[in-house]
Each structure stands twice: as structure tokens, then as C-alpha cells.
Write a protein that holds these residues in place. Structure first.
Motif, short mmCIF file in Angstrom:
data_model
loop_
_atom_site.label_atom_id
_atom_site.label_comp_id
_atom_site.label_asym_id
_atom_site.label_seq_id
_atom_site.Cartn_x
_atom_site.Cartn_y
_atom_site.Cartn_z
N ILE A 186 3.14 14.18 22.41
CA ILE A 186 1.90 14.08 23.16
C ILE A 186 1.03 12.99 22.53
O ILE A 186 0.96 12.88 21.30
CB ILE A 186 1.11 15.40 23.17
N SER A 187 0.40 12.22 23.37
CA SER A 187 -0.45 11.13 22.90
C SER A 187 -1.87 11.29 23.44
O SER A 187 -2.08 11.91 24.48
CB SER A 187 0.09 9.78 23.36
N TRP A 188 -2.79 10.72 22.71
CA TRP A 188 -4.16 10.51 23.20
C TRP A 188 -4.34 9.00 23.40
O TRP A 188 -4.00 8.21 22.52
CB TRP A 188 -5.20 11.01 22.21
N TYR A 189 -4.86 8.63 24.55
CA TYR A 189 -5.24 7.27 24.87
C TYR A 189 -6.74 7.25 25.14
O TYR A 189 -7.36 8.29 25.39
CB TYR A 189 -4.52 6.77 26.12
N ARG A 190 -7.30 6.06 25.15
CA ARG A 190 -8.69 5.91 25.56
C ARG A 190 -8.87 4.61 26.32
O ARG A 190 -8.11 3.66 26.13
CB ARG A 190 -9.64 5.96 24.36
N GLN A 191 -9.89 4.61 27.17
CA GLN A 191 -10.21 3.42 27.94
C GLN A 191 -11.71 3.25 28.00
O GLN A 191 -12.43 4.10 28.54
CB GLN A 191 -9.63 3.50 29.35
N PRO B 105 -15.11 0.95 29.15
CA PRO B 105 -15.45 0.16 30.34
C PRO B 105 -15.05 -1.30 30.19
O PRO B 105 -15.35 -1.93 29.16
CB PRO B 105 -16.97 0.31 30.43
N GLY B 106 -14.35 -1.82 31.17
CA GLY B 106 -13.95 -3.22 31.16
C GLY B 106 -12.79 -3.55 30.24
O GLY B 106 -12.44 -4.72 30.09
N LYS B 107 -12.19 -2.52 29.63
CA LYS B 107 -11.08 -2.77 28.71
C LYS B 107 -9.83 -2.02 29.18
O LYS B 107 -9.90 -1.11 29.98
CB LYS B 107 -11.46 -2.30 27.30
N GLU B 108 -8.70 -2.46 28.63
CA GLU B 108 -7.44 -1.80 28.96
C GLU B 108 -7.33 -0.47 28.21
O GLU B 108 -7.94 -0.28 27.16
CB GLU B 108 -6.26 -2.70 28.61
N ARG B 109 -6.53 0.42 28.78
CA ARG B 109 -6.28 1.69 28.12
C ARG B 109 -5.48 1.43 26.85
O ARG B 109 -4.52 0.65 26.86
CB ARG B 109 -5.51 2.62 29.06
N GLU B 110 -5.88 2.08 25.76
CA GLU B 110 -5.21 1.86 24.49
C GLU B 110 -4.75 3.18 23.88
O GLU B 110 -5.40 4.21 24.03
CB GLU B 110 -6.12 1.11 23.50
N LEU B 111 -3.64 3.09 23.16
CA LEU B 111 -3.09 4.25 22.48
C LEU B 111 -3.92 4.56 21.24
O LEU B 111 -4.16 3.67 20.42
CB LEU B 111 -1.64 4.00 22.10
N VAL B 112 -4.32 5.81 21.10
CA VAL B 112 -5.13 6.23 19.95
C VAL B 112 -4.25 6.93 18.92
O VAL B 112 -4.30 6.62 17.74
CB VAL B 112 -6.26 7.17 20.40
N GLY C 114 5.24 18.55 15.82
CA GLY C 114 4.00 18.36 15.09
C GLY C 114 4.16 17.85 13.67
O GLY C 114 3.19 17.77 12.92
N GLY C 115 5.39 17.47 13.32
CA GLY C 115 5.62 17.08 11.94
C GLY C 115 5.18 15.68 11.60
O GLY C 115 4.98 15.36 10.42
N ASN C 116 5.03 14.83 12.62
CA ASN C 116 4.64 13.45 12.37
C ASN C 116 3.60 13.01 13.38
O ASN C 116 3.60 13.44 14.53
CB ASN C 116 5.86 12.52 12.47
N ALA C 117 2.74 12.11 12.92
CA ALA C 117 1.70 11.57 13.80
C ALA C 117 1.50 10.10 13.47
O ALA C 117 1.70 9.67 12.32
CB ALA C 117 0.40 12.33 13.63
N ASN C 118 1.13 9.34 14.48
CA ASN C 118 0.81 7.93 14.30
C ASN C 118 -0.55 7.65 14.91
O ASN C 118 -0.94 8.29 15.89
CB ASN C 118 1.87 7.05 14.97
N TYR C 119 -1.24 6.67 14.32
CA TYR C 119 -2.60 6.37 14.74
C TYR C 119 -2.79 4.88 14.93
O TYR C 119 -2.18 4.06 14.24
CB TYR C 119 -3.60 6.85 13.69
N ALA C 120 -3.68 4.53 15.83
CA ALA C 120 -4.14 3.16 15.94
C ALA C 120 -4.91 2.80 14.67
O ALA C 120 -5.58 3.66 14.09
CB ALA C 120 -5.02 3.00 17.16
N ASP C 121 -4.81 1.55 14.27
CA ASP C 121 -5.50 1.12 13.05
C ASP C 121 -7.01 1.40 13.14
O ASP C 121 -7.65 1.71 12.13
CB ASP C 121 -5.27 -0.37 12.81
N ALA D 30 -15.57 5.89 25.13
CA ALA D 30 -14.48 5.66 26.10
C ALA D 30 -14.18 6.97 26.82
O ALA D 30 -14.68 8.03 26.42
CB ALA D 30 -13.22 5.18 25.38
N VAL D 31 -13.36 6.87 27.85
CA VAL D 31 -12.75 8.07 28.44
C VAL D 31 -11.44 8.29 27.68
O VAL D 31 -10.64 7.37 27.55
CB VAL D 31 -12.50 7.90 29.94
N TYR D 32 -11.27 9.50 27.20
CA TYR D 32 -10.08 9.86 26.42
C TYR D 32 -9.12 10.66 27.29
O TYR D 32 -9.52 11.62 27.95
CB TYR D 32 -10.49 10.65 25.18
N TYR D 33 -7.85 10.24 27.26
CA TYR D 33 -6.82 10.84 28.10
C TYR D 33 -5.70 11.43 27.24
O TYR D 33 -5.28 10.84 26.24
CB TYR D 33 -6.20 9.80 29.02
#
Length: 115
Positions: A34-39, A41-48, A55-62, A92-95
Motif C-alpha cells: 500500500i502506498s500514500w501519494y499526494r498532489q 495544486p498545480g503539481k503532479e501526483r507524487e509518491l510519498v 509491513g516489514g519494509n517501507a520506503n519514503y520520498a526524500d 496537498a490532497v493525500y491518496y
């Protein structure tokens, strides 16, 4: 059918915290990353952040490393995003996104960081 419902967004001052939740149904939850993204206003949706199925591993945007933590409770079919030290640029709106053969999106929850 697959449903993802986000909650927990709102208005918070810079430096504050929020915890987002994503309630999932309609698929074998514990088999999906499962991922969380955000968008913003005026920007592309990005992976957060992304968390693996168990649940053993997670990755994050810098941009959120060290401030955000993704977690999940497979018994409750829920994924969470703990957001600390929030900045105005986190507004942002978080998805929520289920990484299935066909990806599925929630409707989003608005997060506004402002004084």
C-alpha cells in the motif's frame, strides 16, 4: 468491490502533526503493498511512502524521510501515515493506493499546513 477510504486530514500549523488513515475493503488486504501519494495544486501526483504487504519494509520520498512514518494493521485492514514536523509544502490532497494488478485509489483527504 475494492474500496479505499482515507481520513484524518485537516488544517494544522507548521511544525504540527497529523495521522492519516486508510480503510481498505474488497480485496485480500494482507497480500498488497500500500502506498500514500499526494498532489498539491498545480503539481503532479507524487509518491510519498510505500509499505510492503506484511509491513516489514517501507520506503519514503526524500522530502518526507525522518518526518513521516507509514504503518499498517492487517487485522484491521488499515494503513496509516503519521506526519510530524509538517511544513507548508506538505499541503496537498493525500491518496491511498493499493498496489494490485489493477491499481486502486481512494478519494483523497486534504491536508493543509498553514499558520
Amino acid at each position: 468491490q475494492v474500496q479505499l477510504v482515507e481520513s484524518g486530514g485537516g488544517l494544522v500549523q507548521p511544525g504540527g502533526s497529523l495521522r492519516l488513515s486508510c480503510a481498505a475493503s474488497g480485496f485480500f488486504f494482507s497480500s498488497a503493498a500500500i502506498s500514500w501519494y499526494r498532489q498539491a495544486p498545480g503539481k503532479e501526483r507524487e509518491l510519498v511512502a510505500t509499505i510492503t504487504s506484511a509491513g516489514g519494509n517501507a520506503n519514503y520520498a526524500d522530502s518526507v524521510k525522518g518526518r513521516f512514518t507509514i504503518s499498517r494493521d492487517n487485522a484491521k485492514n488499515q494503513v496509516y501515515l503519521q506526519m510530524n514536523s509538517l511544513k507548508p509544502e506538505d499541503t496537498a490532497v493525500y491518496y491511498c493506493y493499493a498496489n494490485l494488478a489493477s491499481g486502486y485509489w481512494g478519494q483523497g483527504t486534504q491536508v493543509t499546513v498553514s499558520s
